[in-house]
Write a protein that holds these residues in place. Structure first.
Motif, PDB file in Angstrom:
ATOM      1  N   GLY A   1      85.042  64.585 101.556  1.00 11.99           N
ATOM      2  CA  GLY A   1      86.319  63.892 101.771  1.00 11.99           C
ATOM      3  C   GLY A   1      86.832  63.252 100.493  1.00 11.99           C
ATOM      4  O   GLY A   1      88.029  63.318 100.182  1.00 11.99           O
TER       5      GLY A   1
ATOM      6  N   ALA B   1      90.268  64.148  98.496  1.00 13.07           N
ATOM      7  CA  ALA B   1      91.264  63.119  98.190  1.00 13.07           C
ATOM      8  C   ALA B   1      91.599  63.103  96.698  1.00 13.07           C
ATOM      9  O   ALA B   1      92.761  63.026  96.308  1.00 13.07           O
TER      10      ALA B   1
ATOM     11  N   THR C   1      93.711  66.123  95.825  1.00 12.94           N
ATOM     12  CA  THR C   1      95.084  65.983  96.296  1.00 12.94           C
ATOM     13  C   THR C   1      95.862  65.001  95.428  1.00 12.94           C
ATOM     14  O   THR C   1      97.017  65.255  95.079  1.00 12.94           O
ATOM     15  N   LEU C   2      95.250  63.891  95.070  1.00 11.11           N
ATOM     16  CA  LEU C   2      95.951  62.861  94.299  1.00 11.11           C
ATOM     17  C   LEU C   2      96.141  63.243  92.838  1.00 11.11           C
ATOM     18  O   LEU C   2      97.067  62.765  92.190  1.00 11.11           O
TER      19      LEU C   2
END
Length: 80
Positions: free
Chosen positions: A14, A18, A21-22
């Motif tokens: 996870g 994240a 994606t960021l």
């Protein structure tokens, strides 16, 4: 311990998702960068005579004072 290992592994996956994606620039950031690059290119290649845009500030001030007498000093009013 298997449960703990599974939770740690799931948390790591996870966190990796994240960060992935960021770290990617968003659509608007990409558009903004493209526009900034285009403007930089236009500004670098602009041919402009610097005398074309110079303002005669004294003439502008004189015109304003003619239109608005309350901006005049008493000496300027006496001259008129």
């Amino acid at each position: 311990t298997a449960r703990t290992t599974a939770l740690i592994l799931l948390g790591a996956v996870g966190a990796l998702a994240a960060v992935n994606t960021l770290s990617k620039p968003g659509k608007t950031a990409g558009i903004a960068n493209l526009m900034r690059r285009q403007l930089d290119d236009q500004n670098v290649h602009a041919e402009q005579d610097r005398h074309d845009t110079m303002l005669d500030r004294a003439q502008i001030l004189k015109d304003v004072k003619m239109r608005k007498p309350w901006n005049q000093t008493s000496a300027e009013r006496q001259r008129m």
